[in-house]
Design an enzyme around this catalytic site. Structure first.
Site, PDB file in Angstrom:
ATOM      1  N   HIS A   4      -1.775 -16.588  64.761  1.00 56.83           N
ATOM      2  CA  HIS A   4      -3.141 -15.974  64.290  1.00 56.83           C
ATOM      3  C   HIS A   4      -4.271 -16.590  64.202  1.00 56.83           C
ATOM      4  O   HIS A   4      -5.136 -16.161  63.872  1.00 56.83           O
ATOM      5  CB  HIS A   4      -2.929 -16.597  62.430  1.00 56.83           C
ATOM      6  CG  HIS A   4      -3.031 -17.624  62.517  1.00 56.83           C
ATOM      7  ND1 HIS A   4      -1.783 -18.344  61.979  1.00 56.83           N
ATOM      8  CD2 HIS A   4      -3.667 -18.651  61.599  1.00 56.83           C
ATOM      9  CE1 HIS A   4      -2.152 -19.593  61.719  1.00 56.83           C
ATOM     10  NE2 HIS A   4      -2.945 -20.117  61.338  1.00 56.83           N
ATOM     11  N   SER A  16      -3.839 -24.774  60.455  1.00 59.13           N
ATOM     12  CA  SER A  16      -2.807 -23.706  61.288  1.00 59.13           C
ATOM     13  C   SER A  16      -2.077 -24.854  61.869  1.00 59.13           C
ATOM     14  O   SER A  16      -2.833 -25.311  62.701  1.00 59.13           O
ATOM     15  CB  SER A  16      -3.539 -22.636  61.234  1.00 59.13           C
ATOM     16  OG  SER A  16      -3.997 -21.951  60.454  1.00 59.13           O
ATOM     17  N   CYS A  75     -63.970   8.849  -7.817  1.00 60.70           N
ATOM     18  CA  CYS A  75     -62.823   8.218  -6.520  1.00 60.70           C
ATOM     19  C   CYS A  75     -63.019   7.131  -5.704  1.00 60.70           C
ATOM     20  O   CYS A  75     -61.504   6.366  -5.358  1.00 60.70           O
ATOM     21  CB  CYS A  75     -61.794   9.680  -5.779  1.00 60.70           C
ATOM     22  SG  CYS A  75     -63.383  10.578  -4.319  1.00 60.70           S
ATOM     23  N   ASP A  95       4.486 -15.382  63.800  1.00 62.56           N
ATOM     24  CA  ASP A  95       3.300 -16.482  63.708  1.00 62.56           C
ATOM     25  C   ASP A  95       3.796 -17.038  64.850  1.00 62.56           C
ATOM     26  O   ASP A  95       3.292 -16.950  65.819  1.00 62.56           O
ATOM     27  CB  ASP A  95       2.505 -17.455  62.637  1.00 62.56           C
ATOM     28  CG  ASP A  95       1.043 -17.626  63.162  1.00 62.56           C
ATOM     29  OD1 ASP A  95       0.777 -18.478  62.785  1.00 62.56           O
ATOM     30  OD2 ASP A  95       0.904 -16.635  63.904  1.00 62.56           O
ATOM     31  N   HIS A 127     -62.325  11.855   1.464  1.00 61.32           N
ATOM     32  CA  HIS A 127     -61.580  11.822   0.078  1.00 61.32           C
ATOM     33  C   HIS A 127     -60.334  10.493   0.351  1.00 61.32           C
ATOM     34  O   HIS A 127     -60.154  10.109   1.027  1.00 61.32           O
ATOM     35  CB  HIS A 127     -60.311  13.257   0.030  1.00 61.32           C
ATOM     36  CG  HIS A 127     -60.510  14.604   0.744  1.00 61.32           C
ATOM     37  ND1 HIS A 127     -61.719  15.181  -0.665  1.00 61.32           N
ATOM     38  CD2 HIS A 127     -60.955  15.174   1.669  1.00 61.32           C
ATOM     39  CE1 HIS A 127     -62.494  16.415  -0.108  1.00 61.32           C
ATOM     40  NE2 HIS A 127     -62.104  16.451   1.123  1.00 61.32           N
TER      41      HIS A 127
END
Length: 1152
Positions: free
Chosen positions: A345, A388, A781, A354, A854
Site C-alpha cells: 500500500h 506502515s 374640533c 498487503d 378633520h
C-alpha cells in the site's frame, strides 16, 4: 409446548414469549433464520452468532463475511455407520450351554445375533456362517434358522459328569469371544467400505488438484475448475483412443548400432596428447576453504547483521528461493529501534494481502527485529499514519488489533478502530475503507492529489488532458512555494514562525526580491506555463499597489478634517481608506464603497433640491414604529389597570367640556350625530357603529367605508420652505409616491384617541366626564388638540394651561380657524408649558376638495379616502405657523370654507378674481375644462396687439397653452408676441422671460419639422423644460395652474408612449392630433386669410397710387413706354404678370 429449536414461524416465537416471559422480537427471529441459512448457531439471549466448527462468536453477518475463516468439518467414521449398526448388539449368554449333537453329519454353527434366553438350546443347520454381512449369503445352500423354542415340550438334557462340563464351558467361551471379535472386524470392514465408496469422488478429484497454502499456513488441496477437468478428461480419452489403435509391445534393447556399423568408440583411434612447449607458470593457485556454517554460526551472523541494520537505519533485503524476497530498513519510532518492511500500500496498491512473507524468511525477519525493541509493549494509540510496515512482537501488543496469526505483526492501517496486520487477508471492501498508515511523504502526495481532485472546478467547459510534463509541474510548484514562503523545509516550524512574524512591508520586500527571478526562470526554462507568469505578475502588481500621495491626503485632512457633518465625514473616512493602498482590507474597501454611496446620495438629494422640489421623487412614508409617549408609560401616572391617571387635570378639563363639547344622549339614538357638517361640506362619523350587530354579514357591511374621490399627489399635498420639503407638514405617501388614503375608523366610548402614526393609543376621559359621551361642537374640533396637550401638562400647571387655552387661544381662534392660527395658538401654549411640545396629536385627515382638516375624535369616520397629515407631535404642527412656509394647507380651515381662506399676494404676477375668471370664460370649480376657453382667448389675442398686451399683463402663463398645437405656437411666434414678452418681463420676472425664450426655441424647431407627428413629439419633449420653471414660481394664479396641468399632461403622455415609440409602434393619437389641429387652426385660419386679402388690397392700392403719381409727372408722349416699364418691374418683383399693374389701372389712376 413451543421451543426455540423448532421455531419456524413468528407466532412460535410469540408463543414462547408468552409461556416463558421473554421479550424476543422480530429482529431476533430474522437473525435466527439468517443463522440457519449459513449453518451457524444463534444465541437468543446474547444476540450473537456462533460457529459450530471453530466456536467463534460474531455480532453481525458483516463480521462473519470479513473475519470468518474456519474450514468445513472433516468426516468422521461415525458418519458412515448406518442407523441399524448404531443400535447396541445383543450380549450373548456366556453361561453353560448344552449342545445336543444331532445325528446328521452336517456341521452346525452358532448364530449370536438372535437374542435367546440362556437356558434355551440354539441349533443351526447350515454349511457356514458369514459374519458382518447384511445381504444374502453367497452360498446357495439354505440357511437353517434356529428353531423356535417349544414351551410345551420340555427341554432335553443329557446328564454328564461335572468336570467335563466345566471344560466344555471354557472352550465355548473362547469360541464366543473369537466370534465376537470377528463380528467387530466385519462391522469395521463394512464401515470402511462405505467410507471408501463415499470418498471415491473426493479422492478422484485430488488426482487433478494442486496443493495450496492457506492464510494460517495449512496446506490444502485446490481443485481445478470444472471446465479444466473436462478439458483434461477429453485429453486422456484422446490419448487412450490412440493407444488402442497402435498398441505398444514392449521389447528388450540389448544392442545400439549407428547405421548398422560399429560403434564410434570402436572406430575412433586413440591420439596421443600434444606436448606443450612452454614454461609452466610458477604461480601457485590459492584454494580457498569453503565456508561451512552451522546453525549457531548462522544465527550469530543474522544477529550481527540485524544490529548493524537497526543502529545505522540501513536498508536490507532477505532473499529466498526463486522470487521470494522481503525488503525493509531500520528505523526509529518514539526512540525505539524497529524494522520497517516495504508494503504494497506504500507503493499505491490496495491488495487483500498487503505483504507476503514466506515461512523460510519469516524467521530471519523475526531475528532481525529481535535486535531492536522486540520486548517493548505497544498499544494501538501509539501507532498513527506513518507507522506502515513496522514489525512488532505479536505477544507484546495491547489494544484494538486485528487477527494475529504469526509471531510478528506488520502494521498496515486501521479499519473499524482496529490495527490490521499486513500479512492478514482482508476483503476488497475493507481495503478501500481502511486508513493506510503509509509514510509522511506518501501521505503528503496522497493528500495533495486527493485535495486537488476534490477541488477541481465544476465549470470547466473542456476535457482536461495531460499536456505538461509531471516533472516540470513539480519544478514550477517548487518555484512558487519558495518564491512565496522561502522555507528550508516545508515541515520546518521555525521557518513558519519566522514567516508569521514578518511585517507587511517586510513580507512584500521579501517576495519582491524573489519574484522577478522566478518570472525570468519560468520564462526561459518553462515558457509553456503562461498562467503561472500571469499569476506572478498579478501578485507583484498587488504587492506594489501602494499609495504614496501623502500630500493630497494631508491637504484633504487640513481642509475638511474637522468637519463631522455629512458628506464631509464620509469624505474623511474615504480619504483614510484610500491612503492605505494595498493594505486596505476587503471590509475597509466595502466601507469605502458605502461612503461613496452616501456621497452620491447627498449629491442626488442636493440635485433634486436644486430642481425646486419636483414631485416625481417625493416620498413621505409614515414610520412603522409607534411613537413613544413618556406620559403614558410612567408608572407614577398609571392606575392598577395601566390606565392614565388625570389627577387634578381631570377637574380643570371641565373648562373644555362645558363650553365646547356637546353631551350625547344615547336614548335618542346616534342618527343626528352621524353627519359632521362644515360650511363647505360634511363628513360622516362612525358613531352609528357603536350599535354592534352580532350577525357576521351585517357587521362586515358596517366595516365598509364610503370613499371620496382621490385628487392624487399635487402641490397642495406638500409644504416647502426655502425650496425644500417640510415633510411633517406634508401628506403621507407610500413607497411609490402615491398618497396614503385614510381607512374606516371604528368608534369607541369615553376615550381620547392619540397617535397620528402607527397604532392609536386610547386614553380614558377624565373622571368628571365619566359616564357621559361628548362630541365637539361644529367648528371646535381643534379642542381635541388642546385636550391631548393637557395629558403632558403637570398637574400643578393644569389650571393655568386650561385658562390660557380657553381665554386666549380659543377666544381668538373661534369657529373653523385656519391651520396657521391653530399652529400659532399651540406654539403660544407650548411656550408657557414646554412639556406639551412632545405631546402626541390626534389623527388629522386632509380634505383637499373642501380645503379642510378633520381632527378625528373617538367616534371615528365612515368617510374614507382622505389624505393623512404626517405631523404627529405639537412641535411638528407648529411649523404651519411659519410665514416662510410655502403651503396651501397652511390656509386650510380646521372644518372651514376655502373661500374664506386668506391668500398670499402673487408678487409680480397678478391673481385673477372670480369675476375676472368669468369674463375669461373660465369656471373656477372645474379647472379641467378651463383649458379650452383660455386657449381660444389666446388664439384671439395673437393678431390683436392690445388684447395680447392685456393678456400678458393679467395672465402671462397662458402663453404656455400654445404648446398644445404646433400651429398656434407658430402663429404666436410669427406675431412677435414671444419677443415682446421676453423684453417686457426680462427685468421684472425672469421666469416668464425664460418661458418665452423656451417657447421661441420650440417654435423654431417646429418650423423645421415636416410632419405633425414630429412637431407634437418636439412639443412633448420641451414640456420638461417648462415644468422645471413652473415648479416654484413667485406667486399663484389661475393661468399658472392651467399651464402646470397642461405641461404635466404632455409629460405624462410622452413618458407613457416612449417605450412603444422606441420599439417602433405608433399610437392612434396621431389622427386625433390632426383633427385637433384643424379644429384649433380654424379659429385663426380665417383671420389669416382675411389679413392676406386686406394686405393684397392695400398693396395694389399703394402700387396704383405710386404709379399714378409717377405717370402724372412723366412726358405724355412716352406714357405707353412708361406703362410697359411698370408692367416689367411688377413681373420682376412678383414673378407673376397678373400681379403687375395693368394699363387700365394706370389710366384710371391718371384720370383720377
Amino acid at each position: 409446548m413451543a421451543t426455540l429449536d423448532n421455531c419456524t414461524q413468528v407466532h412460535h416465537m410469540f408463543a414462547y414469549n408468552r409461556e416463558h416471559g421473554t421479550n424476543y422480537t422480530r429482529n431476533h427471529f430474522r437473525r435466527y433464520l439468517a443463522a440457519q441459512r449459513i449453518g451457524f448457531y444463534y444465541d437468543w439471549d446474547d444476540d450473537v452468532y456462533e460457529c459450530p466448527t471453530c466456536e467463534a462468536i460474531y455480532h453481525s453477518l458483516d463480521e462473519i463475511k470479513n473475519w470468518h475463516e474456519c474450514d468445513p468439518p472433516a468426516f468422521d467414521l461415525n458418519d458412515f455407520i448406518t442407523d441399524a449398526r448404531l443400535k447396541s448388539a445383543p450380549v450373548p449368554d456366556l453361561g453353560p450351554v448344552i449342545v445336543e449333537t444331532p445325528k446328521v453329519e452336517e456341521k452346525q454353527e452358532l448364530n449370536f445375533f438372535a437374542a435367546t434366553p440362556a437356558p434355551e438350546v440354539l441349533q443351526w443347520k447350515c454349511r457356514g456362517l458369514q459374519f458382518g454381512s447384511f445381504t444374502e449369503l453367497e452360498t446357495s445352500e439354505p440357511v437353517v434358522s434356529a428353531p423356535k423354542p417349544n414351551c410345551e415340550e420340555p427341554a432335553r438334557t443329557i446328564a454328564k459328569p461335572e468336570e467335563p462340563v466345566e471344560q466344555e464351558t471354557c472352550g465355548d467361551g473362547k469360541r464366543l469371544l473369537q466370534a465376537q471379535m470377528e463380528v467387530d472386524k466385519a462391522e469395521q470392514d463394512l464401515a470402511f467400505a462405505y467410507l471408501s465408496a463415499s470418498l471415491k469422488p473426493r479422492l478422484e478429484g485430488r488426482t487433478t488438484a494442486t496443493i495450496a497454502r492457506r492464510r494460517d499456513g495449512c496446506l490444502v488441496y485446490k481443485t481445478k475448475p470444472s471446465w479444466s477437468q473436462r478439458k483434461g478428461t477429453k485429453k486422456i480419452l484422446k490419448v487412450d483412443t490412440l493407444a488402442c489403435k497402435n498398441p505398444y509391445i514392449p521389447a528388450v534393447v540389448d544392442k545400439i548400432s549407428i547405421a548398422g556399423g560399429s560403434s564410434a568408440s570402436v572406430m575412433h583411434e586413440q591420439q596421443k596428447p600434444k606436448i606443450l612447449h612452454t614454461t609452466p607458470s610458477r604461480k601457485v593457485a590459492t584454494h580457498y576453504k569453503r565456508t561451512v556454517m552451522n546453525q549457531q554460526t548462522l544465527t550469530a551472523l543474522i544477529n550481527q547483521v540485524g544490529t548493524i541494520i537497526l543502529n545505522a537505519e540501513k536498508e536490507f533485503e532477505v532473499v529466498g528461493c526463486r522470487k521470494q524476497k522481503v525488503t525493509g530498513k531500520g528505523t526509529r519510532h518514539n526512540g525505539v529501534r524497529l524494522v520497517k518492511l516495504k508494503t504494497a500500500h506504500e507503493e499505491g496498491h490496495r491488495r487483500k494481502v498487503d505483504i507476503r512473507i514466506p515461512n523460510g524468511l519469516r524467521s530471519i525477519v523475526t531475528r532481525i527485529s529481535a535486535r531492536g525493541g522486540w520486548h517493548k509493549t505497544w498499544t494501538d494509540s501509539e501507532l498513527s499514519p506513518g507507522s506502515s510496515g513496522y514489525v512488532l512482537n505479536s505477544s507484546k501488543i495491547i489494544g484494538e488489533f486485528g487477527l494475529r496469526r504469526h509471531s510478528i505483526f506488520v502494521v498496515r492501517g486501521r479499519v473499524y478502530g482496529k490495527i490490521i496486520d499486513s500479512q492478514s487477508k482482508v476483503t476488497h471492501t475493507l481495503t478501500h475503507r481502511m486508513v493506510q498508515y503509509s509514510d509522511v511523504a506518501r501521505n503528503f502526495w496522497n493528500g495533495y492529489s486527493t485535495c486537488f481532485m476534490h477541488n477541481t472546478p465544476k465549470d470547466i467547459l473542456h476535457t482536461c488532458t495531460s499536456d505538461f510534463d509531471v516533472k516540470d509541474c513539480g519544478t514550477v510548484a517548487a518555484l512558487l512555494t519558495q518564491t512565496l514562503f522561502q522555507f528550508g523545509k516545508i515541515t520546518c516550524g521555525k521557518c513558519a514562525i519566522e514567516y508569521k512574524n514578518l511585517t507587511r512591508d517586510e513580507l512584500a520586500t521579501r517576495v519582491n526580491k524573489e519574484i522577478d527571478g522566478t518570472i525570468i526562470s519560468i520564462q526561459t526554462q518553462h515558457p509553456r506555463f503562461v498562467h503561472v507568469l500571469n499569476f506572478l505578475r498579478l501578485i507583484k502588481q498587488v504587492l506594489n499597489a501602494k499609495n504614496g500621495n501623502f500630500g493630497a491626503f494631508q491637504e484633504t485632512e487640513r481642509i475638511i478634517g474637522d468637519r463631522m457633518d455629512a458628506p464631509f465625514s464620509h469624505v474623511n473616512k474615504l480619504n483614510a481608506i484610500v491612503i492605505k493602498g494595498n493594505q486596505a482590507t476587503s471590509d475597509e474597501m466595502a466601507q469605502a464603497s458605502n461612503h461613496v454611496l452616501e456621497i452620491a446620495r447627498y449629491f442626488k438629494n442636493r440635485t433634486e433640491n436644486i430642481q425646486k422640489g419636483s414631485l416625481k421623487s417625493f416620498r413621505n412614508k409614515i414610520s412603522g414604529k409607534a411613537h413613544l409617549n413618556p406620559s403614558l408609560m410612567c408608572d407614577n401616572q398609571l392606575d392598577k389597570n395601566g390606565g392614565f391617571e388625570w389627577g387634578q387635570r381631570s377637574y380643570h378639563a371641565k373648562r373644555f367640556f362645558d363650553g365646547y363639547f356637546e353631551t350625547i344622549d344615547p336614548s335618542d339614538g346616534y342618527s343626528k350625530y352621524t353627519i359632521r357638517r362644515n360650511p363647505n361640506g360634511h363628513r360622516k362619523l362612525a358613531i352609528g357603529n357603536l350599535i354592534v350587530s352580532t350577525n357576521f354579514e351585517s357587521h362586515r357591511r358596517s366595516m365598509v367605508g364610503e370613499p371620496i374621490e382621490d385628487p392624487g399627489l399635487t402641490n397642495q399635498c406638500v409644504s416647502k420652505e426655502g425650496g425644500a420639503f417640510i415633510y411633517p407638514c406634508c401628506c403621507v405617501t407610500d413607497e411609490y409616491g402615491k398618497p396614503t388614503l385614510s381607512e374606516i375608523k371604528m368608534p369607541t366610548k369615553h376615550h381620547l384617541v392619540l397617535g397620528n402614526a402607527g397604532d392609536p393609543k386610547y386614553v380614558d376621559l377624565p373622571k368628571e366626564a365619566e359616564g357621559k359621551m361628548f362630541v365637539a361642537k361644529d367648528g371646535y374640533c381643534y379642542i381635541n388638540i388642546f385636550l391631548a396637550m393637557l395629558v403632558d401638562v403637570p398637574e400643578d400647571q393644569a389650571k393655568d394651561f386650561t385658562k390660557m387655552a380657553r381665554e386666549i387661544a380659543v377666544k381668538q381662534l373661534g369657529e373653523w380657524p385656519s391651520m396657521m392660527d391653530v399652529a400659532t395658538a399651540c406654539n403660544i401654549l407650548a411656550t408657557f408649558h414646554p412639556d406639551t411640545r412632545r405631546s402626541e396629536l390626534p389623527r388629522i385627515l386632509v380634505d383637499h376638495a373642501t380645503k379642510t382638516f378633520h381632527v378625528i375624535d373617538s367616534y371615528g369616520s365612515i368617510t374614507t379616502g382622505y389624505h393623512i397629515l404626517k405631523a404627529n407631535t405639537v412641535t411638528q404642527l407648529v411649523k404651519f405657523a411659519h410665514e416662510s412656509l410655502e403651503s396651501e394647507m397652511q390656509h386650510y380651515r380646521v372644518g372651514g370654507e376655502p373661500d374664506k381662506a386668506p391668500r398670499k399676494p402673487a408678487g409680480n404676477v397678478p391673481t385673477l378674481g372670480i369675476s375676472d375668471l368669468k369674463n375669461l370664460g373660465v369656471e373656477s370649480e372645474n379647472e379641467e375644462h378651463s383649458i379650452r376657453p383660455n386657449l381660444q382667448r389666446l388664439i384671439k389675442a395673437i393678431y390683436r396687439p392690445r388684447m395680447m398686451r392685456s393678456l400678458l399683463t393679467e395672465e402671462p402663463y397662458l402663453l404656455i397653452l400654445s404648446i398644445v398645437s404646433p400651429g398656434v405656437l407658430m402663429a404666436l411666434y410669427n406675431s412677435g408676441s414671444l419677443e415682446r414678452t421676453m423684453h417686457e418681463f426680462l427685468q421684472t420676472d425672469q421666469r416668464l422671460s425664460a418661458t418665452a425664450q423656451i417657447l421661441k426655441h420650440l417654435a423654431k424647431k417646429v418650423s423645421l419639422a415636416k410632419t405633425l407627428t414630429i412637431q407634437n413629439a418636439i412639443l412633448e419633449g420641451g414640456a420638461g423644460s417648462l415644468n422645471e420653471i413652473l415648479d416654484a414660481p413667485a406667486g399663484r394664479s389661475l393661468s399658472y395652474r392651467l399651464a402646470k396641468q397642461t405641461v404635466e399632461v404632455m409629460m405624462a403622455r410622452s413618458d407613457m408612449d416612449k417605450e412603444l415609440v422606441d420599439v417602433g409602434f405608433s399610437v392612434l393619437r396621431d389622427q386625433k392630433n390632426e383633427l385637433i389641429e384643424k379644429k384649433l387652426s380654424h379659429g385663426f385660419g380665417g383671420l389669416v386669410a382675411r389679413i392676406a386679402i386686406v394686405w393684397k388690397i392695400i398693396s395694389n392700392a399703394s402700387l396704383a397710387a405710386m404709379a399714378g403719381h409717377l405717370y402724372s409727372r412723366s412726358n405724355p408722349n412716352r406714357c405707353r413706354r412708361f406703362e410697359r416699364q411698370i408692367q416689367y418691374l411688377g413681373w420682376v418683383c412678383f414673378q407673376k404678370r397678373d400681379l403687375a399693374p395693368k394699363g387700365n389701372l394706370l389710366r384710371r389712376s391718371k384720370e383720377s
